[in-house]
Design a protein around this motif. Structure first.
Motif, mmCIF file in Angstrom:
data_model
loop_
_atom_site.group_PDB
_atom_site.id
_atom_site.type_symbol
_atom_site.label_atom_id
_atom_site.label_comp_id
_atom_site.label_asym_id
_atom_site.label_seq_id
_atom_site.Cartn_x
_atom_site.Cartn_y
_atom_site.Cartn_z
ATOM 1 N N LYS A 97 0.833 -1.196 0.000
ATOM 2 C CA LYS A 97 0.000 0.000 0.000
ATOM 3 C C LYS A 97 0.877 1.259 0.000
ATOM 4 O O LYS A 97 1.960 1.283 0.580
ATOM 5 N N ARG A 98 0.361 2.313 -0.634
ATOM 6 C CA ARG A 98 1.076 3.583 -0.770
ATOM 7 C C ARG A 98 0.405 4.604 0.139
ATOM 8 O O ARG A 98 -0.726 5.016 -0.118
ATOM 9 N N ILE A 99 1.122 5.002 1.184
ATOM 10 C CA ILE A 99 0.510 5.821 2.233
ATOM 11 C C ILE A 99 1.350 7.071 2.485
ATOM 12 O O ILE A 99 2.575 7.008 2.618
ATOM 13 N N VAL A 100 0.672 8.205 2.554
ATOM 14 C CA VAL A 100 1.312 9.471 2.895
ATOM 15 C C VAL A 100 1.070 9.762 4.369
ATOM 16 O O VAL A 100 -0.077 9.733 4.834
ATOM 17 N N VAL A 101 2.126 10.037 5.104
ATOM 18 C CA VAL A 101 2.034 10.445 6.504
ATOM 19 C C VAL A 101 2.315 11.942 6.561
ATOM 20 O O VAL A 101 3.444 12.382 6.323
ATOM 21 N N CYS A 102 1.283 12.714 6.850
ATOM 22 C CA CYS A 102 1.402 14.175 6.883
ATOM 23 C C CYS A 102 1.771 14.614 8.287
ATOM 24 O O CYS A 102 0.914 14.888 9.128
ATOM 25 N N GLY A 103 3.077 14.642 8.559
ATOM 26 C CA GLY A 103 3.588 14.990 9.878
ATOM 27 C C GLY A 103 4.323 13.825 10.506
ATOM 28 O O GLY A 103 3.991 13.409 11.618
ATOM 29 N N GLY A 104 5.336 13.306 9.810
ATOM 30 C CA GLY A 104 5.997 12.086 10.265
ATOM 31 C C GLY A 104 7.406 12.266 10.776
ATOM 32 O O GLY A 104 8.165 11.290 10.847
ATOM 33 N N PHE A 164 -2.420 9.503 6.445
ATOM 34 C CA PHE A 164 -2.506 9.718 7.886
ATOM 35 C C PHE A 164 -2.150 11.157 8.165
ATOM 36 O O PHE A 164 -1.025 11.594 7.955
ATOM 37 N N ASN A 165 -3.137 11.938 8.629
ATOM 38 C CA ASN A 165 -2.933 13.334 9.009
ATOM 39 C C ASN A 165 -2.633 13.406 10.500
ATOM 40 O O ASN A 165 -3.468 13.035 11.329
ATOM 41 N N VAL A 166 -1.457 13.912 10.845
ATOM 42 C CA VAL A 166 -1.079 13.959 12.256
ATOM 43 C C VAL A 166 -0.407 15.263 12.638
ATOM 44 O O VAL A 166 -0.235 15.564 13.818
#
Length: 256
Positions: free
Chosen positions: A7-14, A88-90
């Motif tokens: 899966k291709r996942i963007v973590v916004c704030g990693g 994932f917005n964090v």
């Protein structure tokens, strides 16, 4: 967990804390991760730790308060991985200049409210807006937003922060309601007191003791506690969970 491999996942704030732990957990489960953060050094360090452990991760500088920067992040996901399966917005503005001046309503500073909403709420709306067409192209996907216990417990300070997090809850439900039938799931996590690297540097022992006394658990939270929850919500095991705000807080606040 089922369905995270490849899966291709963007973590916004990693760069650190919950975001870094979640990026590592997603990669451990087989996902390919694009780590975005305004702290590019921290994001790069997170990416290097993941690749050293055998995972796939790329770091990129981006700013939740900058629309062009947000679009560039998702363009990079497409160019790097060929598409998008999850977000994932964090990220949040937790600086002393912003949350440190978020007092009670009588001490209201409009600039603090504007900055808080620009980053914490409008930033999430923009990342979701950029992501949704990409997710729908693949028949759906998963978004997980980061809320907070502050959105519902009623604190004596931080009303701007609390209001921004309550807005995230509403945004989460809107996305689930609007695009759930098209295969898009959107949920949120609501952390309690989590001892991230930065928190350990700034919290005194008295504050930590008070936080522990308020929980119905034997300890305070760790970033990995949230990382496991986010990975589950991203996985196929959670395919029938949509529009929910999950409290992950050691039992400090009990709600349905």
């Amino acid at each position: 967990m089922r369905g995270l491999t490849g899966k291709r996942i963007v973590v916004c704030g990693g760069a650190s804390g919950i975001g870094a732990a979640t990026a590592a957990r997603l990669a451990e489960e087989g996902a390919r991760v694009l780590i975005g953060d305004i702290d590019i050094e921290g994001a790069t360090a997170t990416g290097k730790r993941i690749t050293a452990a055998g995972g796939v991760a790329v770091a990129m500088e981006f700013d939740l308060a900058d629309e062009e920067s947000i679009q560039a992040l998702f363009d990079r996901a497409v160019s790097e991985f060929g598409g998008l399966d999850g977000v994932f917005n964090v990220g949040a503005d937790l600086s002393e200049a912003t949350i440190g001046r978020d007092g009670d309503l009588l001490s209201l500073d409009p600039e603090v409210w504007r900055r808080t909403f620009e980053v914490n709420l409008l930033g999430y709306a923009r990342t979701c807006r950029a992501a949704i067409p990409l997710l729908l192209t693949n028949g759906g996907g998963a978004i997980v937003n980061t809320s907070s216990n502050a959105s519902f417990v009623g604190e004596t300070v931080r009303p701007a922060y609390a209001a921004s997090k309550a807005g995230i809850n509403a945004l989460t439900r809107h996305i689930a309601a609007r695009w759930g039938k098209k295969g898009l799931r959107c949920n949120a996590i609501s952390p309690g007191l989590v001892l991230s690297e930065k928190a350990l540097q700034t919290m005194n022992e008295q504050f930590r003791a008070a936080g522990l006394a308020a929980t119905r658990s034997t300890r305070l939270g760790k970033p990995d506690d949230l990382a496991g929850t986010v990975a589950f919500l991203m996985s196929d095991d959670a395919e029938w969970i949509n529009g929910q705000v999950w409290s992950v807080n050691g039992g400090v606040a009990l709600r349905e």
